[in-house]
Design a protein around this motif. Structure first.
Motif, mmCIF file in Angstrom:
data_model
loop_
_atom_site.group_PDB
_atom_site.id
_atom_site.type_symbol
_atom_site.label_atom_id
_atom_site.label_comp_id
_atom_site.label_asym_id
_atom_site.label_seq_id
_atom_site.Cartn_x
_atom_site.Cartn_y
_atom_site.Cartn_z
ATOM 1 N N GLY A 307 0.809 -1.222 0.000
ATOM 2 C CA GLY A 307 0.000 0.000 0.000
ATOM 3 C C GLY A 307 0.836 1.263 0.000
ATOM 4 N N LYS A 308 1.917 1.275 0.765
ATOM 5 C CA LYS A 308 2.786 2.453 0.820
ATOM 6 C C LYS A 308 3.350 2.788 -0.565
ATOM 7 C CE LYS A 308 4.175 2.060 5.669
ATOM 8 N NZ LYS A 308 5.195 1.538 6.584
ATOM 9 N N LEU A 311 0.337 3.864 -3.117
ATOM 10 C CA LEU A 311 -0.198 5.210 -2.857
ATOM 11 C C LEU A 311 0.801 6.311 -3.208
ATOM 12 C CD1 LEU A 311 -2.128 4.615 0.492
ATOM 13 C CD2 LEU A 311 -3.073 4.856 -1.813
ATOM 14 N N LEU A 340 -6.584 0.126 -3.022
ATOM 15 C CA LEU A 340 -5.402 0.988 -3.012
ATOM 16 C C LEU A 340 -5.170 1.639 -4.376
ATOM 17 C CD1 LEU A 340 -3.156 -1.381 -0.891
ATOM 18 C CD2 LEU A 340 -3.630 1.019 -0.278
ATOM 19 N N LYS A 343 -7.669 4.336 -4.762
ATOM 20 C CA LYS A 343 -7.321 5.490 -3.920
ATOM 21 C C LYS A 343 -6.187 6.304 -4.565
ATOM 22 C CE LYS A 343 -6.349 6.652 0.932
ATOM 23 N NZ LYS A 343 -6.041 6.100 2.272
ATOM 24 N N ALA A 344 -5.191 5.600 -5.104
ATOM 25 C CA ALA A 344 -4.086 6.294 -5.788
ATOM 26 C C ALA A 344 -4.596 7.039 -7.014
ATOM 27 C CB ALA A 344 -3.004 5.282 -6.191
#
Length: 398
Positions: A307-308, A311, A340, A343-344
């Motif tokens: 996720g890090k 994003l 994810l 969201k990005a």
């Protein structure tokens, strides 16, 4: 090559190669009409100009000629639903007398669906004479079938030569597919992250090799991750593994490091005692997968690590699930990655999702409209990102 949007189809019969290879149930009902819906804007533009449309496609893999279960006749009722108010006719052949007569009598504003191209073995052989017969049905050739662009078949790669350059073009779907793929490969905003999943390293080796020269981050999930884990000396229990690809996995890890690509492999897994929806499960570190257990999804620490990176990305390519998402117990990783990526995208990244399972996942989780582009091409998209020239694209552009 003409630009589709600027071409006036008034009075023209447009011969359009579509990809109507849709799944049917045992009652011949369409279970996923994505590919048919994707062709509608191209059809409507031609009809709106005052032209007529002749649709040609394959369906399934018929063996030796016509088979009722592979007839495009089964798609006719749904095609009429997708084009309300438009007369839609069917020809029980694609090159014979019935097709020729139906095409020549076609009135503006009308659609004609031809019978399955693969009822003739000449289609898959790329037969020139067969392609020429098809070409005589229309005045203009439009290739809108990205899903078959990697096949050098008569209707995708050979037929274009029988039309002058200003009478052969991509449809709106094909244009969008090519533009989206080029946005990832050629007009890349960085950081660029490629997320690859699925069962086998061997299915993805060429795309991995090509992406190592382009991506900043390469995320590996799904069954193929366990081949990488075993190559690094981790115990993987009964997890999926290609024993003959362990050296290759290590080579990829070495190449990634040498090229400065961050290659991420899962650090934990959801493991099961059997491959079944009712299996016993537990979350374990990938240093500690017990004998007799198999990894069927990525774990929470992996989701956090992936996720890090996702994003922080500006360009994202996703091909392949993170686990056996068809079973509810093992869908959390794939669902999390889908969320994810969405969201990005909302934060400004360009995201391209392709490959049957990844597309099925974003549809299943209701996120298809939250990513930048969902590709209709499985094998074609893979080959595009492997750096290959696709015959269906080259035939129109060259």
């Amino acid at each position: 090559m003409s630009t589709f949007a600027n071409y006036n189809f008034k009075g023209q019969r447009a011969l359009v190669r579509v990809d109507f290879n849709v799944p049917l149930d045992d009652k011949f009902q369409i279970t996923d009409d994505t590919r048919m819906r994707a062709a509608v804007p191209t059809i409507k533009k031609i009809l709106g100009d005052g032209g007529s449309v002749i649709l040609m496609s394959h369906l399934g893999r018929p063996k030796g000629g016509p088979e009722d279960k592979f007839s495009l006749r089964h798609l006719l009722p749904h095609l009429k639903e997708l084009l309300p108010g438009t007369p839609v006719e069917f020809a029980d052949d694609c090159i014979g007398e019935s097709a020729v007569n139906a095409a020549s009598a076609l009135k503006p504003g009308t659609v004609l669906l031809l019978e399955n191209l693969r009822f003739y073995k000449e289609e898959e052989k790329g037969d020139k004479a067969f392609a020429e017969k098809l070409s005589k049905l229309g005045d203009v050739y439009v290739n809108d079938a990205f899903g078959t662009a990697h096949r050098a078949h008569a209707s995708t790669a050979v037929i274009a030569q029988f039309f002058p350059k200003d009478k052969r073009m991509f449809g709106l779907l094909m244009e969008a597919e090519v533009n989206s793929a080029n946005k990832v490969l050629k007009d890349t905003q960085r950081p660029f992250t490629a997320i690859l999943g699925g069962a086998k390293v061997s299915d993805k080796i060429l795309i991995i090799e090509n992406l190592l020269d382009r991506a900043n981050n390469l995320i590996i999930g799904g069954g193929m991750a366990y081949t990488f884990l075993k190559a690094q000396g981790h115990p993987i229990g009964k997890s999926l593994c290609e024993e003959d690809k362990l050296d290759l996995a290590n080579e990829i890890l070495v190449k990634a490091k040498a090229k400065g690509v961050q290659l991420l492999i899962p650090v934990d897994s959801v493991v099961a005692d059997k491959f079944a929806p009712d299996a016993a499960t537990k979350e374990v570190s990938n240093d500690n997968i017990p004998d007799g257990w198999m990894g069927l999804d990525i774990g929470p620490k992996t989701i956090e690590a992936f996720g890090k990176v996702i994003l922080a990305s500006r360009t994202i390519l996703w091909n392949g699930p993170m686990g056996v998402f068809e079973m509810e117990k093992f869908q959390q990783g794939t669902k999390a990655v889908a969320e994810l990526v969405a969201k990005a995208t909302a934060a400004g990244a360009f995201s391209l999702v392709g490959g049957g399972d990844s597309v099925a996942a974003v549809n299943q989780f209701g996120l298809a409209d939250k990513v930048s582009y969902v590709s209709t091409g499985g094998g074609a998209l893979l080959e595009f990102f492997e750096g290959k020239v696709l015959p269906g694209i080259a035939a129109v552009t060259e």
